[in-house]
Design a protein around this motif. Structure first.
Motif, PDB file in Angstrom:
ATOM      1  N   ASP A   1       0.809  -1.214   0.000  1.00 28.30           N
ATOM      2  CA  ASP A   1       0.000   0.000   0.000  1.00 28.30           C
ATOM      3  C   ASP A   1       0.843   1.265   0.000  1.00 28.30           C
ATOM      4  O   ASP A   1       0.331   2.358   0.247  1.00 28.30           O
ATOM      5  CB  ASP A   1      -0.978   0.009   1.182  1.00 28.30           C
TER       6      ASP A   1
ATOM      7  N   THR B   1       3.105   4.152  -2.020  1.00 33.27           N
ATOM      8  CA  THR B   1       3.243   4.715  -3.360  1.00 33.27           C
ATOM      9  C   THR B   1       4.570   4.230  -3.958  1.00 33.27           C
ATOM     10  O   THR B   1       5.480   3.824  -3.219  1.00 33.27           O
ATOM     11  CB  THR B   1       3.256   6.245  -3.313  1.00 33.27           C
TER      12      THR B   1
ATOM     13  N   SER C   1       6.984   5.917  -5.086  1.00 29.85           N
ATOM     14  CA  SER C   1       8.073   6.733  -4.534  1.00 29.85           C
ATOM     15  C   SER C   1       8.444   6.282  -3.128  1.00 29.85           C
ATOM     16  O   SER C   1       9.623   6.105  -2.796  1.00 29.85           O
ATOM     17  CB  SER C   1       7.669   8.210  -4.526  1.00 29.85           C
ATOM     18  N   ASP C   2       7.431   6.084  -2.274  1.00 30.55           N
ATOM     19  CA  ASP C   2       7.704   5.635  -0.912  1.00 30.55           C
ATOM     20  C   ASP C   2       8.308   4.237  -0.896  1.00 30.55           C
ATOM     21  O   ASP C   2       9.192   3.940  -0.079  1.00 30.55           O
ATOM     22  CB  ASP C   2       6.419   5.653  -0.085  1.00 30.55           C
ATOM     23  N   ARG C   3       7.835   3.385  -1.792  1.00 26.33           N
ATOM     24  CA  ARG C   3       8.371   2.021  -1.855  1.00 26.33           C
ATOM     25  C   ARG C   3       9.877   2.063  -2.155  1.00 26.33           C
ATOM     26  O   ARG C   3      10.671   1.340  -1.546  1.00 26.33           O
ATOM     27  CB  ARG C   3       7.621   1.216  -2.909  1.00 26.33           C
TER      28      ARG C   3
ATOM     29  N   ALA D   1      -5.397   5.805   4.298  1.00 25.16           N
ATOM     30  CA  ALA D   1      -4.954   6.984   3.561  1.00 25.16           C
ATOM     31  C   ALA D   1      -5.241   8.261   4.345  1.00 25.16           C
ATOM     32  O   ALA D   1      -4.445   9.204   4.342  1.00 25.16           O
ATOM     33  CB  ALA D   1      -5.619   7.035   2.187  1.00 25.16           C
TER      34      ALA D   1
ATOM     35  N   SER E   1      -2.196  10.626   5.561  1.00 26.49           N
ATOM     36  CA  SER E   1      -2.137  12.003   5.070  1.00 26.49           C
ATOM     37  C   SER E   1      -2.061  12.985   6.227  1.00 26.49           C
ATOM     38  O   SER E   1      -1.449  14.048   6.120  1.00 26.49           O
ATOM     39  CB  SER E   1      -3.331  12.326   4.168  1.00 26.49           C
TER      40      SER E   1
END
Length: 502
Positions: free
Chosen positions: A263, A265, A267-269, A323, A327
Motif C-alpha cells: 500500500d 506509493t 516513490s515511498d516504496r 490513507a 495524510s
C-alpha cells in the motif's frame, strides 16, 4: 468484508495468548528443513544449548580488548554510546524494524562464529507472557562464576514490574498491533520530509510512532534501566532478547498476511526498500558491511524462523481509513484535507508537568460521537463506525521524563492516576536521544511524535456514562525517569495535539 474497522475485538482477542505469544508450537514443524529456529526464553532451561552459547559469546566478547572491532563494546557502538549519542540506530521512523533485524542478525552470526554452534538461533523474551526479566539474566552467577548476562544497576524493583497489561497484554497487542494492516501504522511512519535516499534520514527520526515502538519497545527499554534507556543499550545482553521479540512480532504480522509495501506509493516504496544502511554493521571478522530493507523482509530467506507463526487471517486493509491517517501524519496537509478528515485541532505551547497535566479539549458533536459509538459489524459501512486518535506532534521532552501517559476526560488527574483507570488511553516512552554520530554527525534527532488510539477509551467511557459533556479532553501526564525529581527537566511540550475522527 472484514477490515480492521469492522473486526469484532472480542473474537480477535479470543485465543490471542496462544496465537500471538509464541509459547505454542515447537521444533517439529521445522524438522524437515535447515532453518534456524528462534525460541522463546519462556521455560527455557538455564543450560539450554542456545542460551548457553549466547552466555559464552557474551563472556568471550567482554573478555576481549574492547578496542578490537569484534568486542562487546565495539559491537554496541555501531548502535550508539552509553550516555552519549546514537550512531546508526534509527528510532521514530520507518527504518526502525529492518535496521534492528539486521543488527540482531549481526550478533547472531557472531555467536555462531565465536562459539562454533552452527545451528544457534537468537532466543527471544516474550514479555507478554514473562512479565519480569528471565532468571538467566538476573542471577549474578552461573556455574560458580560471574554471569556474563547479568548487569548491575538495572531498575527491576520499580512499580513498572511486573510489566503491566496496558503495555504488553496479548489482547492489547492483538488490537493495537496485529489488527493494523498498514506497515507505517503498524510500526512507525516515514519522516514526511524525506525525499531521497541520503542515509542521514535513517537516524534523523521524524516519523510518528505507533503502539509497537512507542509503548512496549520504548517503555521496556526504560524500565530495565542501566544501559537500556540510552544509545548504549546493546551493552546489556537482554537487548538482543528484547529485539528478537520485536522482530518476531513483525514476522507474526507478516505471517497474518500483511504486506510491508503493497500500500505504499511507488516513490515511498523506493525510499523504504532501497535505503542503504551503508557500513552500519560489523561481520564476525570485524569487517564493515551494509544492508538494505529490500533484503530484510523475509526471515526464512535470511535463514531463520519462529515457531507457532499463524496462517493468514484474511483481514482486508481499509485503504480509505489508512490513507486518511497517513495524510494526517504527512507534512503539508491542507485545510481542505483536514476538513474532510474531521480533524479537531488543538494547537499547543503549554507544558505538561507533574503538578499540572496538559489538557486540550474540543467539542465532540453528537454526530461524531454517534459514529464512534456505532457497533462495528461485517455489514457496517465506513460511516457506521469511526475511530478516534490523538496525534501528538514534536514533543520537547525534558531530560528527566521517561514517558507520557494519555488520559481522556479524567477528573482529578494526577501523576498517581493508575493505568487501569477507565480514562487511561495509552503511554509513550522516550529513550535518551542526544544527536547522531559517525556518518550521521550533526543530524539532530527530530522531536518524537506519536499516534494514540482513543477509540476503546471513548467507547468505554460513554458506556459507563462518564462522557457527560459535549467536550472530549486529551490529558498528558509526564512520568519521571527512575531517581529523577520534579523540576525544570520534568516537562513535556508538544508542538500540537490533534484529535482526529476517521
Amino acid at each position: 468484508m472484514v477490515t480492521r474497522r469492522t473486526i469484532l475485538k472480542a473474537s480477535l482477542a479470543l485465543g490471542a495468548a496462544a496465537v500471538f505469544s509464541g509459547a505454542i508450537g515447537g521444533l517439529s514443524a521445522f524438522a524437515q528443513n535447515t532453518l534456524r529456529v528462534r525460541r522463546s526464553l519462556h521455560n527455557m532451561a538455564l543450560n539450554d544449548p542456545d542460551l548457553s552459547a549466547y552466555r559464552d559469546f557474551v563472556g568471550i566478547m567482554q573478555a576481549k580488548n574492547q578496542k578490537d572491532p569484534v568486542s562487546w563494546l565495539q559491537y554496541s557502538l555501531m548502535h550508539g554510546a552509553y550516555n552519549g549519542n546514537y550512531r546508526y540506530c534509527p528510532h521514530g521512523d520507518w527504518y526502525f524494524l529492518p535496521w534492528h533485524r539486521e543488527f540482531v542478525m549481526m550478533y547472531e552470526n557472531a555467536v555462531i562464529a565465536l562459539t562454533g554452534k552452527k545451528d544457534f538461533a537468537m532466543p527471544y523474551w516474550d514479555w507478554s507472557i514473562d512479565r519480569v526479566m528471565p532468571k538467566a539474566f538476573t542471577d549474578q552467577s552461573y556455574g560458580g562464576k560471574p554471569n556474563p548476562l547479568y548487569v548491575s544497576g538495572r531498575t527491576l524493583n520499580t512499580p513498572n514490574w511486573p510489566l503491566p497489561d496496558a503495555w504488553v497484554a496479548p489482547d492489547v497487542l492483538a488490537r493495537k498491533v496485529y489488527a493494523e494492516t498498514n506497515f507505517q501504522l503498524f510500526g512507525t511512519s516515514k519522516n514526511p520530509n524525506q525525499h531521497n535516499l541520503d542515509m542521514s534520514w535513517v537516524v534523523k527520526g521524524g516519523g510518528t510512532q505507533g503502539f509497537l515502538e512507542g509503548t512496549p519497545h520504548n517503555l521496556i527499554h526504560n524500565s530495565i534501566g542501566a544501559f537500556m534507556p540510552t544509545a548504549g543499550s546493546p551493552r546489556d545482553p537482554i537487548f538482543m532478547m528484547h529485539h528478537s521479540n520485536i522482530d518476531r512480532i513483525w514476522a507474526v504480522w507478516n505471517a497474518l498476511g500483511r504486506s510491508n509495501t503493497a500500500d505504499m506509493t511507488p516513490s515511498d516504496r523506493n525510499l523504504w526498500l532501497n535505503m542503504n544502511f551503508k557500513n552500519n554493521y560489523l561481520s564476525p571478522t570485524g569487517q564493515l558491511y551494509s544492508a538494505y530493507p529490500r533484503d530484510l523482509q523475509d526471515t526464512k530467506a535470511l535463514g531463520y524462523t519462529y515457531p507457532g507463526l499463524p496462517t493468514p487471517d484474511n483481514l482486508l486493509s481499509d485503504p480509505v481509513r489508512d490513507a486518511r491517517l497517513l495524510s494526517l501524519l504527512a507534512a503539508g496537509s491542507t485545510s481542505d484535507t483536514l476538513e474532510v478528515l474531521r480533524v479537531l485541532p488543538a494547537a499547543n505551547k503549554d507544558a505538561a508537568t507533574l503538578k499540572a497535566p496538559l489538557v486540550k479539549s474540543v467539542r465532540f458533536s453528537a454526530s461524531l460521537k454517534n459514529q464512534v459509538m456505532a457497533q462495528a459489524t461485517e455489514s457496517a459501512t465506513q460511516s457506521d463506525a469511526a475511530e478516534v486518535f490523538a496525534i501528538i506532534r514534536d514533543m520537547a521532552v525534558g531530560p528527566d521524563v521517561s514517558s507520557v501517559r494519555v488520559f481522556v476526560n479524567a477528573p482529578a488527574l494526577s501523576a498517581t492516576t493508575p493505568l487501569d483507570s477507565a480514562h487511561f488511553a495509552g503511554e509513550i516512552g522516550f529513550l535518551a536521544h542526544p544527536e547522531a554520530e559517525g556518518e550521521h554527525a550533526g543530524h539532530q534527532k527530530t522531536p518524537p511524535s506519536a499516534l494514540i488510539e482513543l477509540t476503546d477509551t471513548v467507547r468505554d467511557l460513554a458506556k459507563r456514562g462518564l462522557l457527560t459533556t459535549d467536550n472530549i479532553s486529551v490529558q498528558l501526564v509526564p512520568v519521571l525517569r527512575e531517581g529523577a525529581k520534579d523540576g525544570a527537566g520534568a516537562t513535556i511540550i508538544p508542538a500540537s495535539i490533534e484529535i482526529v475522527v476517521v
